[in-house]
Design a protein around this motif. Sequence first.
Motif, PDB file in Angstrom:
ATOM      1  N   ASP A  23      21.074 -26.697 -26.472  1.00  0.00           N
ATOM      2  CA  ASP A  23      20.892 -27.842 -25.574  1.00  0.00           C
ATOM      3  C   ASP A  23      19.684 -28.672 -25.994  1.00  0.00           C
ATOM      4  O   ASP A  23      19.710 -29.906 -25.904  1.00  0.00           O
ATOM      5  CB  ASP A  23      20.716 -27.337 -24.137  1.00  0.00           C
ATOM      6  CG  ASP A  23      20.335 -28.425 -23.163  1.00  0.00           C
ATOM      7  OD1 ASP A  23      21.201 -29.267 -22.858  1.00  0.00           O
ATOM      8  OD2 ASP A  23      19.172 -28.443 -22.703  1.00  0.00           O
ATOM      9  N   THR A  58      26.732 -24.799 -22.091  1.00  0.00           N
ATOM     10  CA  THR A  58      26.516 -25.852 -21.097  1.00  0.00           C
ATOM     11  C   THR A  58      26.305 -25.262 -19.710  1.00  0.00           C
ATOM     12  O   THR A  58      25.383 -25.649 -18.981  1.00  0.00           O
ATOM     13  CB  THR A  58      27.713 -26.820 -21.078  1.00  0.00           C
ATOM     14  OG1 THR A  58      27.852 -27.423 -22.367  1.00  0.00           O
ATOM     15  CG2 THR A  58      27.522 -27.903 -20.030  1.00  0.00           C
ATOM     16  N   LEU A 242      26.454 -34.848 -19.826  1.00  0.00           N
ATOM     17  CA  LEU A 242      27.489 -34.252 -20.660  1.00  0.00           C
ATOM     18  C   LEU A 242      28.446 -35.315 -21.185  1.00  0.00           C
ATOM     19  O   LEU A 242      28.488 -36.447 -20.695  1.00  0.00           O
ATOM     20  CB  LEU A 242      28.260 -33.205 -19.846  1.00  0.00           C
ATOM     21  CG  LEU A 242      27.407 -32.126 -19.167  1.00  0.00           C
ATOM     22  CD1 LEU A 242      28.300 -31.185 -18.384  1.00  0.00           C
ATOM     23  CD2 LEU A 242      26.570 -31.368 -20.183  1.00  0.00           C
TER      24      LEU A 242
END
Length: 271
Positions: A23, A58, A242
């Motif tokens: 991330d 995620t 996202l």
Amino acid sequence: MSQITLTKEKETLLIPLYGKAMDYQKKRSILNDRKAADIVDQIDFDFDTLKIQDKTNTMMCIRAKIIDDLSQAHIAHSLGITTVIHMGCGLDSRAERIDRKDTDWYEVDFPEVIRLRRAFYEEKDGYHLIGSSVTKKGWMDQIPNHNKHCVVIAEGLSMYLKEQEIKTLITELKSRFRRFVLIMDAYSELAAKGAKNHPSLKRTGAQIFWGIDDPKALENWGMAVSYVDSYFFTQSRYLDKLSFGTRAMYGLANMIPAAKVAHRVLVYQVG
């Protein structure tokens, strides 16, 4: 750093660590966790063997961010020093991601995990490491109970415990600290049953034992537990970071009750 060796549920700590590191590389990072990226760069481990799916990365980051925000809010609303107990801490850097001023912070995990953690985190005033299984008696005795406010965080932990172990843990925490806020993530019963098919968990051999459908069920355990709220990954305000396709996937999951509650963050007031 030399190659690390962890077994079963201990090895699962590498899954969220890697997710946070991946991330960090994104332009629209959810956590912006540079510490996770630095640790991944320093350890000798083939993360490809864990077969971590991008959707898992995620989810781990959304979960961590929700818990960060909830922890920060409860610390900020407290007067005086807040005792924070982070159970099953792994190599997580929550204590660096949020403002822990006015806290007495304790990281708790298996002794071999804490030995590994010491390579990356230094104990100092107000920041402590405790090497113990959370189900082993005695570790709470290392934490003073004189602070009025206490926040207990259990991220990625409840599903690896049996229900009686969770009941015993809450009972012992209440006996020691009288009142505390409990922030934890939990699977639904259906998700807990299906988790054995998750490729990363199959790789580590970790076992999933517990899930809960009605979060208010804990109120019936007779330990002065009061349900506060649920926070769903499918409704997180961080979804806008996202891709369109991933947001669409979460939007669809939010419309399916079983998918929405499969894994979420729960908050309780105990005592």
